[in-house]
Design a protein around this motif. Structure first.
Motif, PDB file in Angstrom:
ATOM      1  N   VAL A  52       0.848  -1.202   0.000  1.00  0.00           N
ATOM      2  CA  VAL A  52       0.000   0.000   0.000  1.00  0.00           C
ATOM      3  C   VAL A  52       0.881   1.249   0.000  1.00  0.00           C
ATOM      4  N   GLN A  53       2.016   1.173   0.708  1.00  0.00           N
ATOM      5  CA  GLN A  53       2.955   2.309   0.694  1.00  0.00           C
ATOM      6  C   GLN A  53       3.520   2.534  -0.712  1.00  0.00           C
ATOM      7  N   ASN A  54       3.626   1.446  -1.470  1.00  0.00           N
ATOM      8  CA  ASN A  54       4.202   1.558  -2.819  1.00  0.00           C
ATOM      9  C   ASN A  54       3.169   1.839  -3.905  1.00  0.00           C
ATOM     10  N   GLN A  55       1.871   1.616  -3.590  1.00  0.00           N
ATOM     11  CA  GLN A  55       0.799   1.829  -4.561  1.00  0.00           C
ATOM     12  C   GLN A  55       0.792   3.290  -4.999  1.00  0.00           C
ATOM     13  N   LYS A  56       0.596   3.523  -6.289  1.00  0.00           N
ATOM     14  CA  LYS A  56       0.554   4.922  -6.759  1.00  0.00           C
ATOM     15  C   LYS A  56      -0.857   5.275  -7.192  1.00  0.00           C
ATOM     16  N   ILE A  57      -1.305   6.443  -6.778  1.00  0.00           N
ATOM     17  CA  ILE A  57      -2.604   6.930  -7.236  1.00  0.00           C
ATOM     18  C   ILE A  57      -2.512   8.423  -7.511  1.00  0.00           C
ATOM     19  N   GLU A  58      -3.575   8.919  -8.111  1.00  0.00           N
ATOM     20  CA  GLU A  58      -3.705  10.358  -8.288  1.00  0.00           C
ATOM     21  C   GLU A  58      -3.978  10.971  -6.926  1.00  0.00           C
ATOM     22  N   TRP A  59      -3.243  12.007  -6.585  1.00  0.00           N
ATOM     23  CA  TRP A  59      -3.350  12.604  -5.240  1.00  0.00           C
ATOM     24  C   TRP A  59      -4.552  13.539  -5.151  1.00  0.00           C
ATOM     25  N   HIS A  60      -5.362  13.322  -4.134  1.00  0.00           N
ATOM     26  CA  HIS A  60      -6.434  14.259  -3.798  1.00  0.00           C
ATOM     27  C   HIS A  60      -6.235  14.667  -2.356  1.00  0.00           C
ATOM     28  N   PRO A  61      -6.446  15.935  -2.055  1.00  0.00           N
ATOM     29  CA  PRO A  61      -6.305  16.335  -0.650  1.00  0.00           C
ATOM     30  C   PRO A  61      -7.302  15.588   0.231  1.00  0.00           C
ATOM     31  N   PRO A  62      -6.995  15.428   1.516  1.00  0.00           N
ATOM     32  CA  PRO A  62      -7.836  14.592   2.370  1.00  0.00           C
ATOM     33  C   PRO A  62      -9.268  15.112   2.479  1.00  0.00           C
ATOM     34  N   GLN A  63     -10.207  14.176   2.550  1.00  0.00           N
ATOM     35  CA  GLN A  63     -11.614  14.507   2.760  1.00  0.00           C
ATOM     36  C   GLN A  63     -11.846  14.688   4.264  1.00  0.00           C
ATOM     37  N   LYS A  64     -13.063  15.059   4.592  1.00  0.00           N
ATOM     38  CA  LYS A  64     -13.421  15.146   6.014  1.00  0.00           C
ATOM     39  C   LYS A  64     -13.369  13.752   6.627  1.00  0.00           C
ATOM     40  N   PRO A  65     -13.003  13.652   7.912  1.00  0.00           N
ATOM     41  CA  PRO A  65     -13.022  12.340   8.551  1.00  0.00           C
ATOM     42  C   PRO A  65     -14.385  11.665   8.390  1.00  0.00           C
ATOM     43  N   ARG A  66     -14.333  10.351   8.188  1.00  0.00           N
ATOM     44  CA  ARG A  66     -15.583   9.639   7.910  1.00  0.00           C
ATOM     45  C   ARG A  66     -16.486   9.525   9.126  1.00  0.00           C
ATOM     46  N   HIS A  67     -15.848   9.431  10.292  1.00  0.00           N
ATOM     47  CA  HIS A  67     -16.662   9.272  11.496  1.00  0.00           C
ATOM     48  C   HIS A  67     -16.919  10.630  12.133  1.00  0.00           C
ATOM     49  N   PRO A  68     -18.051  10.793  12.776  1.00  0.00           N
ATOM     50  CA  PRO A  68     -18.251  12.017  13.556  1.00  0.00           C
ATOM     51  C   PRO A  68     -17.237  12.060  14.676  1.00  0.00           C
ATOM     52  N   ARG A  69     -16.995  13.245  15.190  1.00  0.00           N
ATOM     53  CA  ARG A  69     -15.983  13.384  16.227  1.00  0.00           C
ATOM     54  C   ARG A  69     -16.371  12.613  17.475  1.00  0.00           C
ATOM     55  N   ALA A  70     -15.421  11.864  17.999  1.00  0.00           N
ATOM     56  CA  ALA A  70     -15.721  10.964  19.111  1.00  0.00           C
ATOM     57  C   ALA A  70     -16.169  11.724  20.346  1.00  0.00           C
ATOM     58  N   GLY A  71     -15.584  12.881  20.582  1.00  0.00           N
ATOM     59  CA  GLY A  71     -15.951  13.653  21.769  1.00  0.00           C
ATOM     60  C   GLY A  71     -17.411  14.045  21.738  1.00  0.00           C
ATOM     61  N   ALA A  72     -17.847  14.515  20.589  1.00  0.00           N
ATOM     62  CA  ALA A  72     -19.240  14.911  20.441  1.00  0.00           C
ATOM     63  C   ALA A  72     -20.146  13.696  20.608  1.00  0.00           C
ATOM     64  N   ARG A  73     -19.721  12.568  20.022  1.00  0.00           N
ATOM     65  CA  ARG A  73     -20.513  11.338  20.156  1.00  0.00           C
ATOM     66  C   ARG A  73     -20.670  10.963  21.619  1.00  0.00           C
ATOM     67  N   GLY A  74     -19.543  11.024  22.324  1.00  0.00           N
ATOM     68  CA  GLY A  74     -19.550  10.589  23.718  1.00  0.00           C
ATOM     69  C   GLY A  74     -20.625  11.298  24.517  1.00  0.00           C
ATOM     70  N   GLN A  75     -20.896  12.549  24.148  1.00  0.00           N
ATOM     71  CA  GLN A  75     -21.893  13.275  24.917  1.00  0.00           C
ATOM     72  C   GLN A  75     -23.296  13.102  24.371  1.00  0.00           C
ATOM     73  N   SER A  76     -23.414  13.143  23.056  1.00  0.00           N
ATOM     74  CA  SER A  76     -24.764  13.118  22.494  1.00  0.00           C
ATOM     75  C   SER A  76     -25.418  11.747  22.686  1.00  0.00           C
ATOM     76  N   LEU A  77     -24.624  10.718  22.787  1.00  0.00           N
ATOM     77  CA  LEU A  77     -25.200   9.375  22.874  1.00  0.00           C
ATOM     78  C   LEU A  77     -25.334   8.874  24.306  1.00  0.00           C
ATOM     79  N   THR A  78     -25.145   9.753  25.272  1.00  0.00           N
ATOM     80  CA  THR A  78     -25.209   9.269  26.641  1.00  0.00           C
ATOM     81  C   THR A  78     -26.323   9.954  27.421  1.00  0.00           C
TER      82      THR A  78
END
Lengths: 81, 571
Positions: B166-192
């Motif tokens: 995977v380190q050697n795999q080459k692809i077209e570079w795109h800047p990073p997207q938003k994290p896929r998961h919601p922020r854990a801190g916010a989750r910790g509160q909203s789900l409790t």
């Protein structure tokens, strides 16, 4: 509990049960009906406060979508449906 | 315009994009593509350690001193497994560390390939989250997400395992997207739901009511105060109410030691008056701590008269170890600020007088008057009280916690939860890189120092001016103390031989000093402190000195051992 249907997430969830020494009486894993989401049900004989503490350990796990604690009456009701 | 990049290049770019400036690591087969790409990213300073454990501890030290993510890198197999102790230490002490490990190529995974190990399985219980990147297209997102997960909510370590192909795999570079998961801190509160009895406001009001009615209230400040930088808020709460403040081992330097309301450290080696105060308190306000067993002793007899207000970011901690009257889930700074606004001004003079009556002065003799107290005072003097102290684990750790005068926030760094010997020397390297303009002292015993003393080479090669203090008593002192108290003085395997530390330092080209008398302290410690590069000072201390008082493991805070058992029995 609803959680991501990924082996590593399930492994982590089982790890929490083992590491926190949760007294498990039964364990079942099913598809949830939503793609990519599994339903994990486990039965423990404990008071409400203990059950809540176990639930809190899962709430903070990444990949866990929801956790519900069902008392005996709740699960009986569900079984009747 | 897009460009073709390898996974390794993407990994470097993602780290640069995340603001990473320092990486602690060690190369090896499965991480070689990353090391091939690294020189093209001069923003990433790489520190070549001598053992991967040191990379993890150094990243941990960097994270604790900077409040930013510390990054460590290792190859697959033994490189990855050597990180484990450091990751476990970061996990127990809530330190934001991201570990990147190489892995054998995907077609080889599961075939017991050379240097293959299931580092995902191994680190499951000691990381907040871990990832094995199966496709290079996910890599940048995973790095961005890992950095966020490590920092947010209750911080902790995250591991990213990247197969070599995977380190050697080459692809077209795109800047990073938003994290896929919601922020854990916010989750910790909203789900409790039910996290507090009612809303945050209700919790704060209930706490303020308890404080108003209390006759013997105490504040216990933990690591959460430092993580949330709630220094001013905790001090404001104490000063508005006159309530005395206890700082736990990891809460030390969260509240100034010299403050009139500061009592000291509680627990197994807490001073008698601190533990007595806990046992007599009627209300305890715990801020950002988990009521660890080293703090509470036997929980059945802990603070028997107290109603506990527990302010804690992690809902799962509330009620986990001790019963709580009011639990408030939230950031220590935010909740304490609200509490300061809600409480009425008051004084606790009678209670403070009561606590002063618990104070037990002790007189102990040390060889050459070289007491831990005088040594630590000399370090304080030499550094004008402005250095960061990193301690290892054992007797010296307790002496430093109790006797060093901490006045500046977050200047005490130690391995508390895991209690990992060998932590101080590498963690201090990380602290230096986070605070390059300050002085850092790594204080170890002769046991812990010998675990990671190879890192002196790292200091020399990388130019890290860490000052090392070795408390040499010729024993694994804390274990020897337990053997004395609880194992009939059978000093089984605790006498430990040391090399000549002055010559050892010289072999690394580092100035080394040996101190045997208190009269030598000011001169030698002053010179070591003033060295431009690293320096080592060995303190040849009393061989069988003990840390007093001590609550026996599982014992009650009310029943400390205050002197040698034989002396206590009148012999």
């Amino acid at each position: 509990m609803l959680l991501d249907d990924a082996l590593v997430t399930l492994n982590r969830a089982f790890g929490v049960l083992r590491r926190r020494n949760v007294p498990i009486e039964g364990l079942a894993l099913h598809p949830s009906g939503t793609a990519g989401v599994s339903r994990l049900t486990f039965v423990l004989k404990a008071d409400a406060a203990t059950a809540d503490r176990v639930a809190q350990q899962f709430h903070k796990m990444i990949g866990v979508r929801s956790v519900m604690v069902l008392a005996n009456e709740d699960s009986t009701t569900e079984a009747k449906r | 315009m897009s460009e073709m990049l390898s996974g390794a290049e993407i990994l470097c770019r993602a780290l640069v994009d995340a603001g990473v400036e320092v990486i602690f690591g060690y190369p090896g087969g499965a991480i070689m593509p990353f090391y091939h790409a690294l020189p093209d990213h001069p923003q990433l300073r790489h520190i070549l350690v001598r053992h991967e454990q040191a990379a993890a501890h150094a990243a941990d030290g960097y994270a604790r001193a900077s409040g930013r993510v510390g990054v460590c890198v290792a190859t697959s197999g033994p490189g990855a497994t050597n990180l484990v102790t450091g990751l476990a230490a970061a996990h127990m002490d809530n330190s934001p560390v991201v570990a990147i490990t190489g892995q054998v190529s995907r077609p080889m995974i599961g075939r017991d390939a050379f240097q293959e190990t299931d580092i995902i399985g191994i680190t499951l219980p000691i990381t907040k989250q871990n990832y094995q990147v199966q496709d290079v297209t996910e890599l940048a997102d995973v790095v961005a997400e890992a950095m966020a997960v490590a920092l947010e909510g209750r911080p902790g370590p995250v591991l990213i395992d990247v197969p070599k192909d995977v380190q050697n795999q080459k692809i077209e570079w795109h800047p990073p997207q938003k994290p896929r998961h919601p922020r854990a801190g916010a989750r910790g509160q909203s789900l409790t739901p039910g996290a507090s009895p009612g809303s945050l406001e209700d919790g704060v009001r209930a706490a303020a009511r308890l404080i108003k009615g209390a006759e013997r209230p105490l504040i216990m400040a933990g690591h959460g105060v430092i993580l949330a930088e709630a220094y001013a808020e905790v001090q404001a709460l104490a000063e508005k109410t006159g309530i005395p403040v206890i700082t736990t081992l990891l809460g030390i330097s969260g509240f100034p030691d010299g403050h009139a309301l500061h009592l000291g450290m509680p627990g197994m080696h807490g001073e008698v008056h601190v533990n007595r105060a806990i046992q007599h308190a009627d209300v305890i306000i715990g801020i950002g701590l988990r009521f660890d067993d080293r703090v509470t002793g036997n929980t059945a007899s802990f603070a028997p008269q107290a109603r506990i207000i527990h302010i804690e970011l992690d809902r799962a901690e509330i009620g986990k170890n001790v019963p709580v009257a009011v639990g408030i889930v939230g950031d220590a700074r935010d909740v304490t600020r609200r509490l300061v606004a809600a409480v009425e001004p008051r004084r606790c003079e009678r209670w403070l007088e009561h606590i002063r009556g618990f104070v037990r002065p002790r007189t102990e003799a040390f060889r050459g008057d070289l007491s831990p107290e005088t040594i630590l005072a000399s370090i304080y003097e030499a550094s004008h009280g402005e250095c960061t102290i990193v301690t290892d684990v054992g007797q010296h750790q307790m002496w430093v916690a109790k006797l060093y005068r901490y006045e500046r926030p977050n200047t005490h760094i130690t391995s508390g939860g895991l209690g990992a010997m060998g932590f101080a020397v590498p963690a201090a390297m990380g602290v230096h890189l986070a605070r390059p303009n300050g002085t850092v002292w790594a204080i170890s015993g002769d046991g812990g120092f010998q675990m990671n003393m190879a890192e002196m080479a790292t200091m020399v090669q990388e130019g890290l001016p860490v000052k090392m203090a070795v408390f040499n008593n010729g024993y694994l002192g804390m274990v020897r103390q337990w053997q004395q108290f609880f194992h009939e003085k059978r000093y089984s395997c605790t006498p430990i031989w040391s090399p000549d530390y002055v010559k050892l330092a010289a072999a690394y080209g580092i100035p080394g000093y040996r101190v045997k008398q208190a009269s030598e302290l000011a001169d030698v410690v002053g010179r070591a402190n003033a060295e431009a590069g690293p320096a080592l000072v060995e303190f040849v201390i009393e061989q069988e000195a003990n840390v007093y008082p001590m609550i026996p493991p599982g014992g009650s805070l009310s029943e400390p051992i205050e002197a040698e058992p034989a002396a206590a029995a009148g012999h």
